[in-house]
Write a protein that holds these residues in place. Structure first.
Motif, PDB file in Angstrom:
ATOM      1  N   PRO A  24       0.866  -1.166   0.043  1.00 43.89           N
ATOM      2  CA  PRO A  24      -0.017  -0.054  -0.091  1.00 43.89           C
ATOM      3  C   PRO A  24       0.816   1.349   0.015  1.00 43.89           C
ATOM      4  N   LYS A  25       2.132   1.243   0.511  1.00 48.01           N
ATOM      5  CA  LYS A  25       2.877   2.436   0.673  1.00 48.01           C
ATOM      6  C   LYS A  25       3.385   2.724  -0.831  1.00 48.01           C
ATOM      7  N   LEU A  26       3.243   1.802  -1.585  1.00 47.93           N
ATOM      8  CA  LEU A  26       3.982   2.153  -3.123  1.00 47.93           C
ATOM      9  C   LEU A  26       3.009   2.486  -4.059  1.00 47.93           C
ATOM     10  N   PHE A  27       1.703   2.161  -3.671  1.00 46.80           N
ATOM     11  CA  PHE A  27       0.771   2.428  -4.711  1.00 46.80           C
ATOM     12  C   PHE A  27       0.075   3.837  -4.631  1.00 46.80           C
ATOM     13  N   ASP A  28      -0.077   4.587  -5.668  1.00 47.34           N
ATOM     14  CA  ASP A  28      -0.330   5.876  -5.886  1.00 47.34           C
ATOM     15  C   ASP A  28      -1.904   6.023  -5.639  1.00 47.34           C
ATOM     16  N   HIS A  29      -2.586   6.187  -4.546  1.00 45.02           N
ATOM     17  CA  HIS A  29      -3.913   5.994  -4.117  1.00 45.02           C
ATOM     18  C   HIS A  29      -4.695   7.111  -4.646  1.00 45.02           C
ATOM     19  N   GLN A  30      -3.917   8.202  -4.441  1.00 43.44           N
ATOM     20  CA  GLN A  30      -4.661   9.777  -4.809  1.00 43.44           C
ATOM     21  C   GLN A  30      -4.692   9.750  -6.102  1.00 43.44           C
ATOM     22  N   ASN A  31      -3.836   9.511  -6.900  1.00 44.18           N
ATOM     23  CA  ASN A  31      -4.097   9.872  -8.394  1.00 44.18           C
ATOM     24  C   ASN A  31      -4.849   8.622  -9.024  1.00 44.18           C
ATOM     25  N   TRP A  32      -4.881   7.434  -8.609  1.00 45.37           N
ATOM     26  CA  TRP A  32      -6.005   6.259  -9.031  1.00 45.37           C
ATOM     27  C   TRP A  32      -7.167   6.945  -8.558  1.00 45.37           C
ATOM     28  N   ARG A  33      -7.415   7.251  -7.408  1.00 47.57           N
ATOM     29  CA  ARG A  33      -8.750   7.925  -7.187  1.00 47.57           C
ATOM     30  C   ARG A  33      -9.296   9.111  -7.980  1.00 47.57           C
ATOM     31  N   LEU A  34      -8.203  10.040  -8.349  1.00 51.93           N
ATOM     32  CA  LEU A  34      -8.679  10.943  -9.247  1.00 51.93           C
ATOM     33  C   LEU A  34      -9.049  10.629 -10.574  1.00 51.93           C
ATOM     34  N   CYS A  35      -8.430   9.699 -11.132  1.00 49.22           N
ATOM     35  CA  CYS A  35      -8.432   9.078 -12.399  1.00 49.22           C
ATOM     36  C   CYS A  35      -9.948   8.046 -12.462  1.00 49.22           C
ATOM     37  N   ALA A  36     -10.186   7.600 -11.257  1.00 52.40           N
ATOM     38  CA  ALA A  36     -11.597   6.976 -11.155  1.00 52.40           C
ATOM     39  C   ALA A  36     -12.636   7.990 -11.380  1.00 52.40           C
ATOM     40  N   LEU A  37     -12.489   9.171 -10.360  1.00 49.44           N
ATOM     41  CA  LEU A  37     -13.338  10.164 -10.508  1.00 49.44           C
ATOM     42  C   LEU A  37     -13.546  10.702 -12.045  1.00 49.44           C
ATOM     43  N   GLN A  38     -12.476  10.980 -12.755  1.00 42.12           N
ATOM     44  CA  GLN A  38     -12.553  11.553 -14.087  1.00 42.12           C
ATOM     45  C   GLN A  38     -13.357  10.437 -15.107  1.00 42.12           C
ATOM     46  N   ALA A  39     -13.183   9.166 -14.691  1.00 44.37           N
ATOM     47  CA  ALA A  39     -13.782   8.199 -15.456  1.00 44.37           C
ATOM     48  C   ALA A  39     -15.277   8.157 -15.325  1.00 44.37           C
ATOM     49  N   LEU A  40     -15.657   8.483 -13.879  1.00 44.76           N
ATOM     50  CA  LEU A  40     -16.891   8.736 -13.552  1.00 44.76           C
ATOM     51  C   LEU A  40     -17.733   9.972 -14.214  1.00 44.76           C
ATOM     52  N   GLY A  41     -17.041  10.868 -14.623  1.00 45.12           N
ATOM     53  CA  GLY A  41     -17.589  12.006 -15.148  1.00 45.12           C
ATOM     54  C   GLY A  41     -18.624  11.993 -16.159  1.00 45.12           C
ATOM     55  N   ARG A  42     -19.461  13.194 -16.404  1.00 39.80           N
ATOM     56  CA  ARG A  42     -20.475  13.002 -17.167  1.00 39.80           C
ATOM     57  C   ARG A  42     -20.054  12.889 -18.578  1.00 39.80           C
ATOM     58  N   LYS A  43     -18.894  13.419 -18.990  1.00 39.00           N
ATOM     59  CA  LYS A  43     -18.371  13.472 -20.262  1.00 39.00           C
ATOM     60  C   LYS A  43     -18.152  11.729 -20.686  1.00 39.00           C
TER      61      LYS A  43
END
Length: 493
Positions: A138-157
Motif C-alpha cells: 500500500p505504501k508504493l501504490f499511488d492511491h490519490q491519483n488512482w482515485r482522481l482517475c476513477a473520478l474522471q472516468a465517472l464524469g458526465r462526459k
C-alpha cells in the motif's frame, strides 16, 4: 417516533471511512425494517457524541443519504426516514434444503479435479514477515491519483464509456496507450486490431489455450511453471509435455517434436526468475519454425528489470507471426485490477474477441477507462519507477541477509523481478516448513505446486520482497534459517 442514537454503532471495518460506515448503519436499518418511514433520526450532534466522531462527518453521511432518498431533511426539525425510501424484500424464511438426490459425478461434463494452488494464509498481511509474491504494498501504490482517475472516468462526459455495453470493443484510450507506450518498449509493432484486453494474464492464457488446443493436440510447458497454467491445460484435455528449464530458461532442443503449442516465460521464468538470453531466444524461434509450433509468451514483470535493460521480447524477434504475446498490469498496479492484454495476428484476435464476447462481453468499462487515464497521465510510469527503486533496495537487503544466515538462491539472480527462488536441503519438506514458520510470523511459498505433480521435489520455495518492508527482511530471513537448521530435530520431536 424517534430513533435513538444508541441504536447505532461503528463496525470494525477499518478499511472504510467513518462516513461510509455511518451510512451503512442507516441503510441496513432501513432495509431490514428496523427504521420505519417517517421516523426521526437522531440529531447529528447526538449521533456524533454517541459514536465519538465529528459532527461534520455525521452531517456529510446524512446529506448523502438524503441524495439517495433514504432520508429527508425537514428544516429545523431534523432528518427523517424518507416515506419513499428503498425497502428490503420481505419473504418467508426458507425451510430445510432439499436433499441432494442427483448424481453430480455422472452429470458433470467436465471435472477439473484437485488444484495445485500456491498455499498462503488468507490473512497474510497480519503476519510480521510476509514473503508473499504478487501482492501490492500500500505504501508504493499511488492511491490519490488512482482515485482522481476513477473520478474522471465517472464524469458526465465519460457516461458512454462507463455505462454502455460495448459488446466486443475495448476502450480505445487504453488500447492506444498499450500500443504506443507498452509494446514499443518491448520492440513490438502492432495496430489496434492486434490487441485484445483481458481480465488479467490468467484470462489471456485461458483464452489462448481454448483457441489453440484440443484433445488431439499437445502443449509443452516449462518445469517448474506457473501452477494456474497447468490447470488451464487440464481443462482443454490436451496432451502436456513437461520441459525442464536450465540456467538459461527453456532449452529448445528439449521440446518434443509432436508439440503444437509452447508456453514460456522468457523474460522472468516463473518461478525461477531466469532471463532467457538473446541467443537462446533466437534458437527457440528457429526450433518453433522447424516444428510448426505456436509460442505463447507470458511477459510478466519485464518492467522490474532494474539491474540491466529488459531483453527484447520473443514477440519482437518473431518475423513469422507465430508468437502470441500476453501482458498484464496485475503485478505493476495491483492484482485485484484483473486487467491484461493479448497481442497477436488479427486472425487470432478476431477469434479471441468472439470467445470473450460469448463469455463476458468485455472487461468493465469503468476499469478500462480509469486505467487508461492512470497510464496516459504518467502516473503508471512514476509508480513503476518508485517500485523499481524500492525493490532494488529490498533485494540488496535480502541478499545481505542470505549471506549473513547461510541461505543461497537457486541460479544466478541478477535480473530484477520481485522474488527469489530458493532451495532448502533435500530432507526439508517446505510445506511443513511453511507451517512451522507461520507459527513464528513468517509466510513463505512452498515450491511443490510449481512442478509437474508426477515428480515434484519438496525442498524448493519462493521468497518475495514486494510485500515486506526492508526493515523486517533480515529478521524474517534469520527465522527461516533457524527453522531450516533445526528442521530434522523439530520434526522428530
Amino acid at each position: 417516533m424517534t430513533i435513538y442514537a444508541d441504536s447505532f454503532f461503528l463496525d470494525s471495518d477499518l478499511t472504510d471511512t467513518l462516513q461510509n460506515r455511518i451510512k451503512r448503519q442507516v441503510v441496513e436499518g432501513i432495509l431490514s425494517g428496523r427504521f420505519l418511514p417517517g421516523e426521526r433520526m437522531p440529531s447529528s450532534r447526538a449521533l456524533a457524541r454517541h459514536l465519538g466522531v465529528s459532527r461534520i462527518t455525521v452531517s456529510f453521511a446524512y446529506n448523502d443519504l438524503v441524495a439517495d432518498d433514504y432520508l429527508v431533511a425537514q428544516g429545523r426539525s431534523g432528518y427523517f426516514v424518507s416515506l419513499s425510501a428503498p425497502s428490503g424484500i420481505q419473504f418467508e424464511p426458507p425451510g430445510d434444503p432439499v436433499e441432494n438426490t442427483m448424481d453430480w459425478s455422472r452429470l458433470l461434463a467436465h471435472r477439473n479435479g484437485a488444484t495445485s494452488r500456491i498455499d498462503r494464509p488468507v490473512d497474510w498481511r497480519a503476519y510480521p514477515y510476509p514473503f508473499v509474491y504478487g501482492q501490492t504494498d500500500p505504501k508504493l501504490f499511488d492511491h490519490q491519483n488512482w482515485r482522481l482517475c476513477a473520478l474522471q472516468a465517472l464524469g458526465r462526459k465519460e457516461f458512454d464509456s462507463l455505462t454502455s455495453d460495448h459488446y466486443e470493443r475495448d476502450d480505445p484510450k487504453l488500447v492506444e496507450y498499450v500500443l504506443r507506450h507498452i509494446l514499443s518498449r518491448r520492440g513490438i509493432s502492432a495496430r489496434p486490431e492486434h490487441v485484445l484486453v483481458t481480465l488479467g494474464a490468467q484470462n489471456a492464457l485461458w483464452t489462448s489455450a481454448q483457441l489453440l488446443l484440443t484433445q488431439r493436440r499437445a502443449a509443452a510447458v516449462e518445469n517448474p511453471c506457473y501452477p494456474g497454467l497447468r490447470e488451464i491445460l487440464q481443462q482443454t484435455r490436451c496432451r502436456t509435455h513437461v520441459v525442464e528449464v536450465d540456467d538459461h530458461g527453456l532449452p529448445p532442443d528439449a521440446i518434443p517434436e509432436d508439440t503444437d503449442v509452447l508456453f514460456t516465460t522468457a523474460s522472468h521464468q516463473c518461478p525461477t526468475n531466469v532471463t532467457m538470453p538473446i541467443w537462446r531466444r533466437h534458437q527457440l524461434l528457429r526450433r518453433a519454425a522447424e516444428l510448426g509450433i505456436v509460442i505463447v509468451e507470458d511477459d510478466y514483470e519485464f518492467e522490474l528489470s532494474f539491474r540491466r535493460s529488459p531483453s527484447p521480447s520473443l514477440k519482437s524477434l518473431d518475423d513469422m507471426g507465430r508468437v502470441i504475446y500476453i501482458g498484464s498490469f496485475s503485478k505493476s498496479l495491483f492484482p485485484g485490477l484483473r486487467l491484461g492484454y493479448i497481442v497477436a495476428p488479427s486472425a487470432f484476435i478476431q477469434e479471441a474477441r468472439a470467445l470473450r464476447t460469448a463469455v463476458l462481453r468485455h472487461p468493465p468499462g469503468l476499469i478500462q477507462r480509469t486505467a487508461a487515464y492512470f497510464l496516459s497521465l504518467g502516473h503508471y510510469d512514476a509508480q513503476i519507477n518508485r517500485m523499481r527503486k524500492t525493490y532494488q533496495r529490498r533485494r540488496q537487503v535480502m541478499e545481505q541477509a542470505f549471506s549473513d544466515h547461510g541461505l543461497t538462491p537457486v541460479g544466478e539472480e541478477d535480473h530484477g523481478g520481485s522474488s527469489f527462488w530458493m532451495m532448502a536441503p533435500e530432507h526439508v519438506d517446505t510445506e511443513r516448513l511453511a507451517s512451522r514458520l507461520q507459527l513464528r510470523g513468517v509466510v513463505i511459498e512452498p515450491g511443490r505446486s510449481f512442478f509437474d505433480p508426477k515428480s515434484a521435489p519438496k525442498h524448493f520455495y519462493r521468497l518475495a520482497y514486494s510485500s515486506i518492508p526492508s526493515a523486517r527482511i533480515a529478521r524474517g530471513v534469520e527465522l527461516i534459517s533457524e527453522e531450516i537448521g533445526t528442521y530434522g530435530s523439530a520434526i522428530d520431536a
